[in-house]
Write a protein that holds these residues in place. Sequence first.
Motif, mmCIF file in Angstrom:
data_model
loop_
_atom_site.group_PDB
_atom_site.id
_atom_site.type_symbol
_atom_site.label_atom_id
_atom_site.label_comp_id
_atom_site.label_asym_id
_atom_site.label_seq_id
_atom_site.Cartn_x
_atom_site.Cartn_y
_atom_site.Cartn_z
ATOM 1 N N MET A 1 -48.714 -12.907 -33.547
ATOM 2 C CA MET A 1 -47.493 -12.428 -34.362
ATOM 3 C C MET A 1 -47.449 -11.585 -35.506
ATOM 4 N N ASP A 2 -49.403 -11.716 -36.251
ATOM 5 C CA ASP A 2 -49.823 -11.409 -37.958
ATOM 6 C C ASP A 2 -50.212 -9.351 -37.098
ATOM 7 N N PRO B 1 -37.007 -13.232 -32.638
ATOM 8 C CA PRO B 1 -37.797 -14.330 -32.124
ATOM 9 C C PRO B 1 -38.529 -14.186 -31.019
ATOM 10 N N ASP C 1 -36.242 -12.003 -40.049
ATOM 11 C CA ASP C 1 -36.179 -10.436 -39.903
ATOM 12 C C ASP C 1 -35.290 -10.152 -38.572
ATOM 13 N N SER D 1 -38.651 -10.189 -45.158
ATOM 14 C CA SER D 1 -39.841 -11.177 -44.874
ATOM 15 C C SER D 1 -41.042 -9.928 -45.446
ATOM 16 N N TYR E 1 -41.240 -11.187 -32.833
ATOM 17 C CA TYR E 1 -41.054 -11.092 -34.138
ATOM 18 C C TYR E 1 -40.899 -11.859 -35.271
ATOM 19 N N ARG E 2 -40.859 -12.073 -36.287
ATOM 20 C CA ARG E 2 -40.683 -13.255 -37.169
ATOM 21 C C ARG E 2 -39.448 -13.502 -37.519
#
Length: 900
Positions: free
Chosen positions: A746-747, A157, A165, A264, A161-162
């Motif tokens: 982030m998308d 993160p 994850d 995810s 990153y998510r």
Amino acid sequence: MARIIRLTSCVFLVCVLGMAITGIADDRLEELQCGRLVFAAAAQEKAAIAEPQYAPDREADILHITIDVTPDFKNRTIAGTTTIKFAPISKPLTEFRLNAVDLDVSSVTSSAKIEGYSVTDEAITITFEPAVPVGAETTVTVVYRAEPKKGLYFRTPEMGYREGDTHLYTQGETHEAPHWYPNYDYPNERSTSEVICRVPEEMMVISNGRLVSEQMDSNSGLKVVRWLQDKPHVNYLIALVAGNLGKIESKYRDIPIAFYTPASQIKYAENSFKDTADMLEFYEQEIGVPYPWDKYNQAACEDFGGGMENTSLTILGTGTLFTDETENIRSSQGLVAHELVHQWFGDYVTCKDWSHLWLNEGFATYYEDLYDGYKNGRDSMLAGLYGTASYLLRDRPEHKPIVYRSYKDSWEQFDYRTYGKAGWVLHMLRTELGEEMFRKCVKTYLERHALSSVVTEDFRSVIEELTGRSYDRFFDQWIYHGRHPDLTVSYNWLEKDKLAKISIEQTQEVTENVLLFNFRTKVRFIIKDELIDREIVVDGKQHDFYFRLPDEPNIVRFDPDYGLLANIKFDKPMEMLYEQLENHKDVIGQLRALEAFKEKKDKKTVEKLKDVLNNDPFYAVRRNASSALREIHTAEAFEALADSLVQDDARVRQQVVRDISGFYRSETLTLLKRTIRNEKNPAILEVAIRNLGLYQHKSTRRLLLKYLQSVSFRNELATAAIEAIRMLNEPFFIVPLQRVLDEREMDFRSWDFTRGLNALAHISRNEDDKTKVCNFLAGYVNHPKDSIQAGAIGALGTLGDPRAIPIVETFSSDEPDNNIERAAEKALKELRQHKQLVPDEIVRLRETVDEFRKETDKLKEELDDIKKRLDAKEKPVEKNGKDETSDSNKNTPPDKSEEE
Ligand SMILES: [Zn+2]
């Protein structure tokens, strides 16, 4: 390795074939495969003639390697202890050198007595006193910490990153492994291995071989997971994945299969991996050798390019995951098959050095085709080979052979030669030997060289042994020399004598790198429905062949079995081409006819093509008919495409949208907008959105704004809008684009985000006041993802605001050797060209000063070197003759009494 996806202009590695079949646009082919294209790109740039490369000497036989590693995800560092068991091969060993890049070594101990060790940023050299005798099994243990820049990649993160994850993965090929553990890093050596990884309890750990144990360590509170690969493999195949992963499981025979993704994303795994068990069954049959390892895992990791075939644990990029919405356009079949084939070719047997890389990549590439043929029919396989050939037969400035030693960087070997061309060479061999003999040869080759390193001659000698025939010439022309034949073929019917005359000329330039080819093939005459085949041997520059036939043929085909990689120019009467186009039993004949029609402009041809586009039973023929209409480029061709937008097969529908976009006209805009209104498939929508970028129009702005702000899988529709915005080049989009990038980083996939930054810079570059955009981009130059970092630096160059020079300069280097430094160098060049603040004279002056500085640095180094040598001369020399004044930090083990 496998494939990636993305490289626009610079790279081309990998698995080109699968893409041709699944319909991904040419310009995205580059995404690639076994390997990491990114590096290939860099390697291509410096592909000058270099010294020949050979495998190094093996002084010791590496028997076993144990890597015990504790990752610190927050700080992106590792603490490691690596133990290597070895035995000297033919001479007592005094010095043992291990590849180790930037490891912070705290101790080296050994079961033998060591005199000392030295550490540089590339290696650890351990000195034994006395020398270790031949055959004496010995261990060395290295304790170290590292902050790996390569070899082991964190995805956390903190990097963008998510949350949830978090993971890490490793990449060994070609020489990245020494960044996370010390080793002998060359594929002419094999050993068993063991990976132990210590992680928080909720994380998963996967590695090569089989799981031996998994238990909590009460002292550290960490879970200790131990994997063992008890069959010897080469160093670059050692792998580790750890983190918050999702998992789905399956089985083939008694072989456990599992698929992992970041937690995810596990819902997408099934799409990509559903054929794995079927492939295992097919390959065991086809290859004739049982799957060689304990299990088969595949793990999709973030921002990994392509795939990597570590023994029993393939690592792929999450880019291979896709949603059902794309119907049959996206597929992981080629990639999954390719990596699985490597478990035999590449892993069970491994190229001994990088010049023989085709023994890994060529087999993996060709066996993808074989699975495709098994699953989707022979036509599908042939269409795949046709797509690959179109790519291989392009003009190239060099004619390097497949086995090639004069490379500078091992990544140069991962190109069209070792993948597509080598795959085609295997196809030619299989066509010539017949399927049964080919299988027998491949099986024998694998069994004879099981779990060892191989060179080309190992394969060739098996073929010769089993067939009794000489394959020197075949290998010489296709493997040890470059290129392929260019053939001009012509046909004449001599009615009086009922003779067909076929003339063949080889027109390629014969040089020391390219031979005159010698091959056997067939000519096929079709008279009504009767096939008459005649074998021919072409062994010279020019041949005339005469064949007596009962009647004039309606179709003449050269190489009807499609077993020859060659550029073929065969001018035929139109009527013959029409017949060929309608002969559904001969897909290559159809595709070749379509190719020939691209040159024609007449209405009859356009009508025929429209008919094929809408009615041919095979999708690849329909798709190529669409492309041929685009090439014809007349008003009638456009109408034909416009009338053909309704297609059940999404691959064909996408192609038609793409080909319509190749016509710049107002009706195209109308059709694109209609597609955007009605189309549900995002892979087709993307094509339509991207091509809006050709049309300056109020309605275009509205649509692009809508998609820029849209939510879609991996933000792919917003990414397409950004590409259009870049093409439109309208400052109107500066504010909304910057906002989307700012709020939704982030998308996006990292690479797409990087392109977004560059598009923003591009459309802002002519603004009077660039301050806001400049500051925005500067905010990313220290981003924890180095791809975004390099992208932001590159975007500052594109923006062209000279005030960014001091920022970019902090990333530059005299000898750039990574993406960031290369981006900085390029950006500085662009920025310094902006005259308003920096006149030409100052640019030149600056360059001169830079040159002086480099000169001075060099002189200083030389002076230092001379000084050291002088110092050394004055000191007594050690008894083993080693120079004391090496500038590495030579250490002595902390406690000598424990060494024995
Ligand atoms: Zn590969």
